[in-house]
Design a protein around this motif. Structure first.
Motif, PDB file in Angstrom:
ATOM      1  N   SER A 171       0.874  -1.175   0.000  1.00  0.00           N
ATOM      2  CA  SER A 171       0.000   0.000   0.000  1.00  0.00           C
ATOM      3  C   SER A 171       0.907   1.220   0.000  1.00  0.00           C
ATOM      4  CB  SER A 171      -0.905   0.002   1.232  1.00  0.00           C
ATOM      5  OG  SER A 171      -1.805   1.070   1.176  1.00  0.00           O
ATOM      6  N   CYS A 172       0.780   2.046  -1.045  1.00  0.00           N
ATOM      7  CA  CYS A 172       1.714   3.151  -1.213  1.00  0.00           C
ATOM      8  C   CYS A 172       0.988   4.467  -1.448  1.00  0.00           C
ATOM      9  CB  CYS A 172       2.643   2.847  -2.385  1.00  0.00           C
ATOM     10  SG  CYS A 172       4.027   3.995  -2.525  1.00  0.00           S
ATOM     11  N   PRO A 173       1.395   5.514  -0.753  1.00  0.00           N
ATOM     12  CA  PRO A 173       0.788   6.825  -0.977  1.00  0.00           C
ATOM     13  C   PRO A 173       1.269   7.442  -2.279  1.00  0.00           C
ATOM     14  CG  PRO A 173       2.609   7.057   0.534  1.00  0.00           C
ATOM     15  CD  PRO A 173       2.470   5.580   0.244  1.00  0.00           C
ATOM     16  N   GLU A 174       0.701   8.583  -2.588  1.00  0.00           N
ATOM     17  CA  GLU A 174       1.149   9.363  -3.738  1.00  0.00           C
ATOM     18  C   GLU A 174       1.731  10.669  -3.224  1.00  0.00           C
ATOM     19  OE1 GLU A 174      -1.054  11.609  -7.333  1.00  0.00           O
ATOM     20  OE2 GLU A 174      -1.254   9.418  -7.344  1.00  0.00           O
ATOM     21  N   TYR A 175       3.010  10.874  -3.502  1.00  0.00           N
ATOM     22  CA  TYR A 175       3.684  12.110  -3.160  1.00  0.00           C
ATOM     23  C   TYR A 175       4.137  12.768  -4.453  1.00  0.00           C
ATOM     24  CZ  TYR A 175       4.183  10.210   1.633  1.00  0.00           C
ATOM     25  OH  TYR A 175       3.959   9.692   2.877  1.00  0.00           O
ATOM     26  N   SER A 215      -3.482   1.708  -2.983  1.00  0.00           N
ATOM     27  CA  SER A 215      -3.026   3.027  -2.558  1.00  0.00           C
ATOM     28  C   SER A 215      -4.137   3.765  -1.830  1.00  0.00           C
ATOM     29  CB  SER A 215      -2.552   3.848  -3.759  1.00  0.00           C
ATOM     30  OG  SER A 215      -3.565   3.933  -4.742  1.00  0.00           O
ATOM     31  N   ALA A 216      -3.709   4.671  -0.962  1.00  0.00           N
ATOM     32  CA  ALA A 216      -4.620   5.572  -0.259  1.00  0.00           C
ATOM     33  C   ALA A 216      -3.975   6.945  -0.291  1.00  0.00           C
ATOM     34  CB  ALA A 216      -4.838   5.114   1.181  1.00  0.00           C
ATOM     35  N   ALA A 217      -4.774   7.948  -0.614  1.00  0.00           N
ATOM     36  CA  ALA A 217      -4.231   9.307  -0.705  1.00  0.00           C
ATOM     37  C   ALA A 217      -5.320  10.316  -0.403  1.00  0.00           C
ATOM     38  CB  ALA A 217      -3.633   9.554  -2.087  1.00  0.00           C
ATOM     39  N   ARG A 222      -8.605  13.175  -4.746  1.00  0.00           N
ATOM     40  CA  ARG A 222      -9.786  12.472  -5.255  1.00  0.00           C
ATOM     41  C   ARG A 222      -9.451  11.256  -6.104  1.00  0.00           C
ATOM     42  NH1 ARG A 222     -10.551  17.552  -8.662  1.00  0.00           N
ATOM     43  NH2 ARG A 222      -9.598  16.948 -10.623  1.00  0.00           N
ATOM     44  N   ALA A 223      -8.199  11.107  -6.549  1.00  0.00           N
ATOM     45  CA  ALA A 223      -7.813   9.944  -7.350  1.00  0.00           C
ATOM     46  C   ALA A 223      -7.276   8.800  -6.495  1.00  0.00           C
ATOM     47  CB  ALA A 223      -6.785  10.336  -8.402  1.00  0.00           C
ATOM     48  N   GLY A 224      -7.071   9.043  -5.202  1.00  0.00           N
ATOM     49  CA  GLY A 224      -6.679   7.977  -4.290  1.00  0.00           C
ATOM     50  C   GLY A 224      -5.318   7.362  -4.534  1.00  0.00           C
ATOM     51  N   GLY A 225      -4.427   8.105  -5.182  1.00  0.00           N
ATOM     52  CA  GLY A 225      -3.085   7.573  -5.418  1.00  0.00           C
ATOM     53  C   GLY A 225      -2.957   6.807  -6.721  1.00  0.00           C
ATOM     54  N   GLU A 226      -3.858   7.054  -7.654  1.00  0.00           N
ATOM     55  CA  GLU A 226      -3.863   6.312  -8.917  1.00  0.00           C
ATOM     56  C   GLU A 226      -2.540   6.436  -9.673  1.00  0.00           C
ATOM     57  OE1 GLU A 226      -6.739   5.703 -12.799  1.00  0.00           O
ATOM     58  OE2 GLU A 226      -6.908   7.557 -11.642  1.00  0.00           O
ATOM     59  N   LEU A 250       2.453  -9.869 -10.512  1.00  0.00           N
ATOM     60  CA  LEU A 250       1.716  -8.686 -10.102  1.00  0.00           C
ATOM     61  C   LEU A 250       0.266  -8.795 -10.555  1.00  0.00           C
ATOM     62  CD1 LEU A 250       1.969  -5.845  -8.864  1.00  0.00           C
ATOM     63  CD2 LEU A 250       2.618  -5.024 -11.129  1.00  0.00           C
ATOM     64  N   LEU A 251      -0.660  -8.712  -9.595  1.00  0.00           N
ATOM     65  CA  LEU A 251      -2.076  -8.774  -9.938  1.00  0.00           C
ATOM     66  C   LEU A 251      -2.469  -7.536 -10.721  1.00  0.00           C
ATOM     67  CD1 LEU A 251      -3.736 -10.062  -6.639  1.00  0.00           C
ATOM     68  CD2 LEU A 251      -2.959 -11.389  -8.595  1.00  0.00           C
ATOM     69  N   SER A 252      -3.257  -7.729 -11.751  1.00  0.00           N
ATOM     70  CA  SER A 252      -3.674  -6.592 -12.581  1.00  0.00           C
ATOM     71  C   SER A 252      -4.873  -5.870 -11.989  1.00  0.00           C
ATOM     72  CB  SER A 252      -3.999  -7.058 -13.994  1.00  0.00           C
ATOM     73  OG  SER A 252      -5.049  -8.001 -13.962  1.00  0.00           O
ATOM     74  N   GLY A 253      -5.505  -6.460 -11.025  1.00  0.00           N
ATOM     75  CA  GLY A 253      -6.646  -5.795 -10.406  1.00  0.00           C
ATOM     76  C   GLY A 253      -7.442  -6.765  -9.568  1.00  0.00           C
ATOM     77  N   PRO A 254      -8.496  -6.265  -8.978  1.00  0.00           N
ATOM     78  CA  PRO A 254      -9.042  -4.930  -9.179  1.00  0.00           C
ATOM     79  C   PRO A 254      -8.143  -3.869  -8.536  1.00  0.00           C
ATOM     80  CG  PRO A 254     -10.216  -5.995  -7.386  1.00  0.00           C
ATOM     81  CD  PRO A 254      -9.259  -7.014  -7.956  1.00  0.00           C
ATOM     82  N   GLU A 255      -8.119  -2.715  -9.166  1.00  0.00           N
ATOM     83  CA  GLU A 255      -7.328  -1.615  -8.626  1.00  0.00           C
ATOM     84  C   GLU A 255      -8.081  -0.980  -7.470  1.00  0.00           C
ATOM     85  OE1 GLU A 255      -6.166   1.142 -11.641  1.00  0.00           O
ATOM     86  OE2 GLU A 255      -5.107  -0.390 -12.788  1.00  0.00           O
ATOM     87  N   LEU A 256      -7.356  -0.721  -6.393  1.00  0.00           N
ATOM     88  CA  LEU A 256      -7.946  -0.080  -5.215  1.00  0.00           C
ATOM     89  C   LEU A 256      -7.212   1.215  -4.957  1.00  0.00           C
ATOM     90  CD1 LEU A 256      -9.835  -0.036  -2.776  1.00  0.00           C
ATOM     91  CD2 LEU A 256      -8.140  -1.416  -1.543  1.00  0.00           C
ATOM     92  N   HIS A 257      -7.932   2.332  -5.135  1.00  0.00           N
ATOM     93  CA  HIS A 257      -7.402   3.673  -4.890  1.00  0.00           C
ATOM     94  C   HIS A 257      -8.340   4.335  -3.889  1.00  0.00           C
ATOM     95  CE1 HIS A 257      -6.809   2.808  -9.293  1.00  0.00           C
ATOM     96  NE2 HIS A 257      -5.559   2.946  -8.911  1.00  0.00           N
TER      97      HIS A 257
END
Length: 181
Positions: free
Chosen positions: A75-79, A111-113, A116-120, A137-144
């Protein structure tokens, strides 16, 4: 009884970071599993340090944890429109260890951010950074998880049914990938 060994990694060092909460939520929905929580408090990658002293013990520990796990959830943030520096630093250091502990390893990314895009964007870039490691690497479902500060209760649990449902599906797919071998 735990059937699998899950390594969870947060790209944020803050104790109350929403990515740490999301990482723990992922582990809860992956159960039953033996859980290891990675520590990304590593020295900055420095080729001179590596040449003089070799791989730092804390980096080797991380590489060994990746190798020992049946699956990894990140789980990685967006900076600044990308993954955190600590996440990239960890990948750089692990790439310098003798073996590739990521090879063939089932990996889920989320990701969590605050935005509004949640770290996309962070997640998209992180996925590309993982490609050379040849993980599964799982292709999805993507969780943002967007507006992440408002998405967890006092116990650190997700409050949104939509995010919870996506996380459960992602962890079910990760578990199935482990069982697939």
């Amino acid at each position: 009884m735990a059937r699998h060994h899950l390594l969870v990694i947060s790209g944020s060092l803050r104790k109350e970071a929403t990515n740490r909460k999301l990482m723990h939520e992922a582990a809860r929905h992956f159960d039953p599993a033996r859980l290891t929580v990675a520590d990304l408090r590593l020295p900055l990658y420095d080729g001179d340090l590596e040449e003089a002293e070799g791989i730092p013990p804390e980096v080797q520990t991380l590489a060994d944890q990746i190798a020992a796990a049946d699956a990894v959830a990140i789980s990685c943030p967006e900076y600044n429109k990308g993954p955190s520096g600590v996440m990239k630093n960890a990948l750089d250091w692990v790439s310098r260890t003798e073996s590739n502990p990521w090879a063939g390893k089932p990996v889920a990314v989320m990701s969590a951010a605050g935005g509004r895009a949640g770290g996309e964007r962070s997640q998209m870039i992180l996925r590309s950074l993982l490609v050379p490691f040849q993980s599964r690497l799982l292709s999805g479902p993507e969780l943002h998880v967007a507006d992440s500060r408002t998405q967890f209760d006092d116990r650190g649990r997700l409050t949104s049914d939509r995010y919870t449902k996506t996380l459960v599906t992602l962890m079910d797919k990760l578990r199935a990938e482990v069982e697939r071998g």
